[in-house]
Design an enzyme around this catalytic site. Sequence first.
Site, PDB file in Angstrom:
ATOM      1  N   PHE A 194      -6.583  37.791   2.632  1.00  0.00           N
ATOM      2  CA  PHE A 194      -6.637  37.553   1.195  1.00  0.00           C
ATOM      3  C   PHE A 194      -5.213  37.359   0.673  1.00  0.00           C
ATOM      4  O   PHE A 194      -4.340  38.209   0.910  1.00  0.00           O
ATOM      5  CB  PHE A 194      -7.266  38.742   0.462  1.00  0.00           C
ATOM      6  N   ALA A 230      -4.852  42.087   3.326  1.00  0.00           N
ATOM      7  CA  ALA A 230      -4.638  41.517   1.993  1.00  0.00           C
ATOM      8  C   ALA A 230      -3.163  41.571   1.617  1.00  0.00           C
ATOM      9  O   ALA A 230      -2.458  42.513   1.972  1.00  0.00           O
ATOM     10  CB  ALA A 230      -5.456  42.271   0.946  1.00  0.00           C
ATOM     11  N   CYS A 231      -2.734  40.554   0.888  1.00  0.00           N
ATOM     12  CA  CYS A 231      -1.365  40.486   0.365  1.00  0.00           C
ATOM     13  C   CYS A 231      -0.378  40.666   1.515  1.00  0.00           C
ATOM     14  O   CYS A 231      -0.504  40.047   2.553  1.00  0.00           O
ATOM     15  CB  CYS A 231      -1.176  41.514  -0.741  1.00  0.00           C
ATOM     16  N   SER A 232       0.607  41.536   1.333  1.00  0.00           N
ATOM     17  CA  SER A 232       1.554  41.757   2.424  1.00  0.00           C
ATOM     18  C   SER A 232       0.896  42.479   3.593  1.00  0.00           C
ATOM     19  O   SER A 232       1.429  42.489   4.709  1.00  0.00           O
ATOM     20  CB  SER A 232       2.768  42.539   1.933  1.00  0.00           C
TER      21      SER A 232
END
Length: 553
Positions: A317, A289-291
């Site tokens: 994500f 997710a994200c970074s």
Amino acid sequence: MSTPEIAADAIGGPNPIIGFRRKDLLDSLRTVVVEAVRNPGHTAGSLRHLARTAVDAARGRGELAPGPKDRRFADTAWSTNFLYRRLLGVYLAADAELDSWLEGSGMSTVDKERARFVLTLGLDALAPSNLPLNPAAVKQFLDTGGESAVEGVRHLLGDVRRNGAFPSQVDGEKFSVGGNLATTEGSVVFRNEVLELIQYAPSTDEVRERPLVIAPPQINKYYVFDLSPEKSIVRHARDNGFQVFVVSWRNPTAEQREWDLATYLTAMEEALEAVCAITGSPDVNLTGACSGGITSVALAAYLAARGKPLINALTLFVSVFDMAEDKTLLGVFASDETLAAAKRHSHVKGVLDGRELAKVFNLLRPNDLIWTYWVNNYLLGKRPPAFDVLYWNNDTTRLPAAFHGQLIDIYRDNLLAEPGQVVVNGTPLDLGRITADAFVMAGATDHITPWDACYRSARRLGGKVEFTLSSSGHIQSILNPPGNPKSKYYSNPELPDSAEDWKAGATAVAGSWWPRWMEWLGQRSGELVTAPKDLGDDQHAPIEAAPGSYVLA
């Protein structure tokens, strides 16, 4: 979206690593002054127009009104009271004239965006809603006999001492990790210097034979995936018969300044091998997710290049790893000088502190992330809200200097999108060699990792990709459990060249995207087998109960 939800969406993407310096802001202000002197006719015309509109507003003849989503002036006094209506009119006249002057200036597009940001910071700070004469503050003062002012001063002094003079966004006394956050039953079954691996106790008699492993971003703590029981992706997946494991990163200090991408990928590979040993599965389904999506795709490419099939399917994500067209405000400030300064800064300190990242995003959306709490905490004398996502958002972590520097290089030169430009332990990475199926979710109103950038990134993968677009923002897109009547997402089985074409052919689906992901994941998780009675195995005995120790640092 409520103000706490907006604040909770304020961190997590790839570009917080950039930031901007005080010098950047001063340089932009200097550019404004030079333009005003260089083009006196345009400047004088704007000042004359501002004077006329301000006088009209002061006389009650102004027609300007705040935007429908501007909550600063929601109190009816701003529209009904003689003095408040005129004060607001003068402020709105100045706001409108600022936009007009910038549009008519001769500055470049980038300089205009930088100038707009700096000047708007000052104008937002001067909003009449931030003054003690705010009608809501006056009413609160009278209703409490002045006690609200005393409490406001007490809160202000506390934030000066403990929060760098920024208004607190959350009542931290209401939450504790392992108390009322991160409460799903599980154990740490593997630990190395970089991470703890948490295995969650099954809640069904049978489980899917292929396990699910979730990798959070290094700049946040993992328990965003296990907040309250109602918003826990971990609990939802577990209750749907999946064997769930989550990585909890160690919060590095200056002693870990040399940790880099290779450090994290090596630690992750060890964790995946432990998961396979515990479950008896030859591979896993990995979620980033994200970074953390950057880490996940880098790991998938690293394993693929070495012919090591540990990852069966990949879920991402709100993740961007093709950064060729960063149109965010931080991208506007990402000059070579700024990026070099950011690397020097973390190199000297040994880490990039998450609190610095949080302040950057506070400045990006000051009305929602600073001035709302200024009014609530200081003018009204109230405690900040008790909101679990906000607590997590303020529970910041650090990035080691070496890894931070690598992320900046990846961002600046778009290295992950180019085959062979990132080399880990002598192995060149090529995202095109990732042949695992991928489920990619983005947020339609995400200002941190814009959905079209997520889409562009997804098309870099070599396997079959299912792209899903949630109707929410950055974090709220992830925390989207079934049951919210306002939830919807967009689905399109095709993956055309452009994000616009994808959206044009997409179908809106009412409800949360979680059930669709569960269905997709179930198709790639093998057969149902008897759930294990105990966590871990002979070689990976439980070390301690979830949430473990690393998350508490």
